[in-house]
Design a protein around this motif. Structure first.
Motif, PDB file in Angstrom:
ATOM      1  N   THR A 242      31.662  13.198  62.160  1.00  0.00           N
ATOM      2  CA  THR A 242      32.239  14.429  61.617  1.00  0.00           C
ATOM      3  C   THR A 242      32.847  14.159  60.250  1.00  0.00           C
ATOM      4  OG1 THR A 242      32.783  15.149  63.870  1.00  0.00           O
ATOM      5  CG2 THR A 242      33.912  16.269  62.056  1.00  0.00           C
TER       6      THR A 242
ATOM      7  N   THR B 274      30.998  22.940  69.310  1.00  0.00           N
ATOM      8  CA  THR B 274      30.943  21.664  68.600  1.00  0.00           C
ATOM      9  C   THR B 274      29.555  21.058  68.754  1.00  0.00           C
ATOM     10  OG1 THR B 274      31.598  20.313  70.490  1.00  0.00           O
ATOM     11  CG2 THR B 274      33.374  21.252  69.169  1.00  0.00           C
TER      12      THR B 274
ATOM     13  N   SER C 172      33.646  24.754  64.766  1.00  0.00           N
ATOM     14  CA  SER C 172      34.870  24.418  65.507  1.00  0.00           C
ATOM     15  C   SER C 172      36.104  24.520  64.635  1.00  0.00           C
ATOM     16  CB  SER C 172      34.774  23.013  66.101  1.00  0.00           C
ATOM     17  OG  SER C 172      34.650  22.042  65.070  1.00  0.00           O
TER      18      SER C 172
END
Length: 248
Positions: free
Chosen positions: A216, A135, A191
């Motif tokens: 994100t 990540t 991820s």
């Protein structure tokens, strides 16, 4: 290995619960802890007596007291209090999912998450964990971690979560060097498929990291590079406020 002490058995039971599995039955707790039935019965009874577990409908779950005790952790509480307005500003600016994470061992633990009504379907969960190497927020924390932590991850055969997860050790090492230099990291479907992210360090005075902050979003609408400066500024702002509070 089954713990020998009463405290060890109690911790084993408490750690059997996850972000996804918040309620567990006796049989499942037995499988997850490896404790004998009589021992598990006794441990559960003591945890219920001391209000660390609840059993409202025949299944066990962590109690509100566990949450209350966790919130008393001075460092975590001050971090969340300082970070909150910066995280809110990032959300208002991007309208995407905002995270605050800290490193625990070789994993990132998400201590804050805000995404509004259209948050991306990311694998992150509040209180959940993800491997550092997969990540953006984890790479920031790993890049600023002590050398022995970085080497533990690099020598441990990083797991591939998606086709794009970087598992080549030399490529990952070069990425981490660049992240440490810039203070920011990008992730593109490493991820989870369909998810992209930008993260920045909340640096401490020794060149390490108190935490990291990220934004994100889904690949079809979110361009993480457009928000590099905003995320970097949020990380720097949180770090400055933490430093000011600890020197005052």
């Amino acid at each position: 290995m089954v713990p020998a002490t009463v405290l060890g058995k109690a911790l084993t039971v408490l750690q059997a619960f996850t972000v996804e599995d918040t309620e567990l039955g006796f049989a499942e707790l037995g499988r997850r802890t490896g404790l004998a039935k009589a021992t598990l019965h006794r441990t559960l009874a003591e945890l219920l007596e001391h209000r660390l577990l609840e059993r409202p409908d025949g299944r066990y779950r962590l109690s509100g007291l566990v949450f209350e005790l966790g919130m008393r952790a001075a460092v975590g509480r001050s971090l969340l209090e300082v970070a909150a307005p910066y995280l809110e500003d990032l959300f208002v600016r991007t309208r995407e999912t905002v995270h605050l994470g800290v490193r625990e061992g070789t994993e990132v633990v998400y201590v804050a998450k805000s995404g509004g009504h259209r948050q991306v379907d990311a694998p992150s969960r509040l209180g959940g964990r993800m491997p550092l190497h997969a990540t953006a927020i984890g790479k920031v924390l790993l890049a600023h971690a002590p050398p022995d932590v970085r080497e533990t991850v690099l020598r441990g055969r990083p797991a591939r979560l998606t086709p794009r997860t970087v598992v080549n050790v030399e490529v990952l090492r070069r990425q981490l060097d660049r992240v440490h230099e810039r203070g920011v990291a990008l992730e593109h479907e490493e991820s989870a498929v369909g998810v992209t992210c930008v993260a920045a360090v909340v640096a401490d005075r020794e060149g390490g990291a108190h935490a990291a902050v990220s934004v994100t979003g889904p690949v079809h609408r979110f361009d993480p590079e457009r928000h590099l400066d905003a995320v970097r500024a949020a990380g720097a702002g949180i770090a400055s406020m933490l430093a000011r509070g600890r020197s005052g």
